[in-house]
Enzyme design. Structure first.
Site, mmCIF file in Angstrom:
data_model
loop_
_atom_site.group_PDB
_atom_site.id
_atom_site.type_symbol
_atom_site.label_atom_id
_atom_site.label_comp_id
_atom_site.label_asym_id
_atom_site.label_seq_id
_atom_site.Cartn_x
_atom_site.Cartn_y
_atom_site.Cartn_z
ATOM 1 N N ALA A 20 0.814 -1.219 0.000
ATOM 2 C CA ALA A 20 0.000 0.000 0.000
ATOM 3 C C ALA A 20 0.849 1.270 0.000
ATOM 4 C CB ALA A 20 -0.941 -0.011 1.199
ATOM 5 N N PHE A 41 -3.725 1.566 5.307
ATOM 6 C CA PHE A 41 -4.708 1.393 6.383
ATOM 7 C C PHE A 41 -4.532 2.411 7.509
ATOM 8 C CE2 PHE A 41 -5.580 -3.297 5.285
ATOM 9 C CZ PHE A 41 -6.655 -2.919 4.502
ATOM 10 N N ARG A 42 -3.300 2.901 7.647
ATOM 11 C CA ARG A 42 -3.061 3.788 8.789
ATOM 12 C C ARG A 42 -3.222 5.269 8.471
ATOM 13 N NH1 ARG A 42 2.090 0.626 10.190
ATOM 14 N NH2 ARG A 42 1.458 -0.159 8.172
ATOM 15 N N HIS A 66 -3.809 -9.548 -4.725
ATOM 16 C CA HIS A 66 -5.107 -9.314 -4.080
ATOM 17 C C HIS A 66 -6.189 -8.908 -5.079
ATOM 18 C CE1 HIS A 66 -2.979 -8.581 0.071
ATOM 19 N NE2 HIS A 66 -2.832 -9.794 -0.403
ATOM 20 N N CYS A 122 -20.508 -17.270 -12.892
ATOM 21 C CA CYS A 122 -20.772 -17.754 -14.251
ATOM 22 C C CYS A 122 -19.691 -17.300 -15.220
ATOM 23 C CB CYS A 122 -22.139 -17.267 -14.724
ATOM 24 S SG CYS A 122 -22.195 -15.494 -15.068
ATOM 25 N N SER A 157 5.737 -1.948 1.716
ATOM 26 C CA SER A 157 5.005 -3.046 2.357
ATOM 27 C C SER A 157 5.588 -3.293 3.738
ATOM 28 C CB SER A 157 5.085 -4.329 1.528
ATOM 29 O OG SER A 157 4.520 -5.399 2.269
ATOM 30 N N SER A 158 4.711 -3.515 4.708
ATOM 31 C CA SER A 158 5.190 -3.805 6.062
ATOM 32 C C SER A 158 5.729 -5.230 6.148
ATOM 33 C CB SER A 158 4.060 -3.602 7.074
ATOM 34 O OG SER A 158 2.963 -4.415 6.733
ATOM 35 N N ASN A 191 10.951 1.290 2.658
ATOM 36 C CA ASN A 191 9.729 1.460 3.456
ATOM 37 C C ASN A 191 9.989 2.564 4.471
ATOM 38 O OD1 ASN A 191 7.058 0.154 3.559
ATOM 39 N ND2 ASN A 191 7.507 -0.065 5.737
HETATM 40 P P1 NAD Z 1 1.137 -2.877 4.070
HETATM 41 O O1 NAD Z 1 1.158 -3.924 5.076
HETATM 42 O O2 NAD Z 1 1.686 -3.233 2.748
HETATM 43 O O3 NAD Z 1 1.913 -1.597 4.740
HETATM 44 C C1 NAD Z 1 2.198 -0.426 4.043
HETATM 45 C C2 NAD Z 1 3.594 0.038 4.480
HETATM 46 O O4 NAD Z 1 3.974 1.133 3.658
HETATM 47 C C3 NAD Z 1 3.620 0.548 5.934
HETATM 48 O O5 NAD Z 1 4.747 0.000 6.606
HETATM 49 C C4 NAD Z 1 3.773 2.081 5.766
HETATM 50 O O6 NAD Z 1 4.464 2.681 6.844
HETATM 51 C C5 NAD Z 1 4.536 2.152 4.476
HETATM 52 N N1 NAD Z 1 4.376 3.385 3.699
HETATM 53 C C6 NAD Z 1 3.278 4.165 3.593
HETATM 54 N N2 NAD Z 1 3.494 5.153 2.694
HETATM 55 C C7 NAD Z 1 4.786 4.988 2.246
HETATM 56 C C8 NAD Z 1 5.605 5.675 1.313
HETATM 57 N N3 NAD Z 1 5.145 6.741 0.649
HETATM 58 N N4 NAD Z 1 6.862 5.232 1.088
HETATM 59 C C9 NAD Z 1 7.353 4.155 1.756
HETATM 60 N N5 NAD Z 1 6.616 3.460 2.666
HETATM 61 C C10 NAD Z 1 5.350 3.869 2.898
HETATM 62 O O7 NAD Z 1 -0.215 -2.288 3.679
HETATM 63 P P2 NAD Z 1 -1.545 -1.954 4.513
HETATM 64 O O8 NAD Z 1 -1.764 -0.499 4.442
HETATM 65 O O9 NAD Z 1 -1.486 -2.629 5.871
HETATM 66 O O10 NAD Z 1 -2.580 -2.681 3.560
HETATM 67 C C11 NAD Z 1 -2.748 -4.067 3.561
HETATM 68 C C12 NAD Z 1 -3.489 -4.504 2.324
HETATM 69 O O11 NAD Z 1 -4.663 -3.707 2.073
HETATM 70 C C13 NAD Z 1 -2.685 -4.329 1.074
HETATM 71 O O12 NAD Z 1 -1.813 -5.378 0.939
HETATM 72 C C14 NAD Z 1 -3.758 -4.213 -0.009
HETATM 73 O O13 NAD Z 1 -4.262 -5.451 -0.400
HETATM 74 C C15 NAD Z 1 -4.840 -3.447 0.684
HETATM 75 N N6 NAD Z 1 -4.705 -2.030 0.354
HETATM 76 C C16 NAD Z 1 -4.481 -1.684 -0.950
HETATM 77 C C17 NAD Z 1 -4.295 -0.351 -1.265
HETATM 78 C C18 NAD Z 1 -4.033 0.012 -2.716
HETATM 79 O O14 NAD Z 1 -4.430 -0.721 -3.615
HETATM 80 N N7 NAD Z 1 -3.361 1.129 -2.990
HETATM 81 C C19 NAD Z 1 -4.345 0.633 -0.271
HETATM 82 C C20 NAD Z 1 -4.593 0.230 1.053
HETATM 83 C C21 NAD Z 1 -4.771 -1.110 1.356
#
Ligand code: NAD
Length: 258
Positions: A22, A33-34, A117, A138, A201-202, A226
């Site tokens: 994300a 999410f945060r 996803h 279908c 990604s975390s 990250n």
């Molecule tokens: P995640 O576990 O992949 O964590 C996101 C990480 O990115 C965090 O550690 C955060 O601190 C870091 N981050 C945020 N902005 C950043 C930046 N600009 N540069 C570097 N690092 C940065 O993701 P999540 O938010 O826990 O979401 C989990 C799941 O939810 C995703 O795998 C996805 O399936 C879905 N989701 C998708 C989207 C999308 O399509 N853009 C957005 C939100 C959530």
């Protein structure tokens, strides 16, 4: 300041695979999410599980509204997406594996993208499954705008125009199995890479978080970008704790021009 170790890793690798979460898209205005005030502060996808979606018209109405809000901001690829396109065009990158559902890698121009996803850009018939992971409707599918047009006309729970069953965003919801074809394609790419570049990604949720382990086991190196520590920093040859759109374009430009 460009990280020299990251530049050197990109420059010397011939079969890079990028793995994005994300954080890749936050600088396109798509919240993770945060992110405060983001779409996920109004909807909790952990509540909108596949079982509840199938069982409840209210949950389906809420899910459609969430999808709608997700795209209302009309997100565009950011320079980090563009940097991966440049790496691919230069012949250094074999593909992108993403957890994201926003379709921004393809919109930027990436040719080979595995969406673990699924995608929020499409909707599909899911039939009337008896159990999570059970298929598959279908076979009807359409762009997500099909559903948004119906929502605009006041519908809250659009049905499949081909068979009348349930329609859902072509994403993997909580409680739904990952698509095995996508997972196999991602694994094959990572097994064959010489550098796994994970971005935003975390790296905490399996099986996606297991990709760095696969890379290391099959002789690849791992680079992590990250803005906070991840669950896999201990496996990485290089960890850059910064914003993706700030460091990746400069690092790629330096690697390609070296
Ligand atoms: P995640 O576990 O992949 O964590 C996101 C990480 O990115 C965090 O550690 C955060 O601190 C870091 N981050 C945020 N902005 C950043 C930046 N600009 N540069 C570097 N690092 C940065 O993701 P999540 O938010 O826990 O979401 C989990 C799941 O939810 C995703 O795998 C996805 O399936 C879905 N989701 C998708 C989207 C999308 O399509 N853009 C957005 C939100 C959530």
């Amino acid at each position: 300041m460009v990280d020299g170790t990251l530049v050197n890793s990109l420059r010397t690798a011939a079969r890079i695979v990028a793995f994005s979460g994300a954080g890749m898209s936050t600088e396109s205005g798509v919240p993770d999410f945060r992110s405060p005030g983001g779409v996920w502060s109004r909807y909790d996808p952990r509540e909108l599980t596949f079982d509840r979606y199938v069982a409840s018209p209210d949950v389906r109405a809420q899910s459609w509204q969430m999808r709608r809000e997700f795209f209302d901001t009309a997100p565009q690829p950011n320079p980090a997406h563009d940097a991966l396109v440049a790496l691919e065009r230069a012949g250094h990158l074999n593909g992108v594996v993403t957890q994201n559902i926003d379709g921004l890698h393809q919109e930027a121009g990436s040719q080979r993208v595995v969406e673990l996803h699924g995608t929020a850009r499409e909707v599909q018939c899911i039939g009337r499954p008896a159990r999570p992971g059970e298929p598959a409707g279908c076979g009807w599918s359409a762009p997500a705008t099909w559903a948004f047009d119906l929502l605009d006309r006041g519908m809250t729970d659009p049905a499949c125009p081909a068979c009348g069953a349930l329609v859902k965003s072509a994403t993997i919801s909580f409680g739904q199995m990952l698509d095995s074809t996508s997972l196999q394609a991602a694994t094959a790419l990572v097994e064959d890479c010489d550098l796994l570049l994970t971005v935003g990604s975390s790296l905490q949720v399996y099986p996606a978080a297991g990709l760095p382990e696969i890379a290391v086991r099959t002789g690849g190196r791992v680079a992590i970008i990250n803005d906070e520590p991840t669950g896999m920093d201990h496996l990485a040859d290089v960890v850059v704790r910064a914003r993706a759109a700030e460091v990746l374009p400069a690092a790629v430009a330096a690697a390609l021009n070296a």
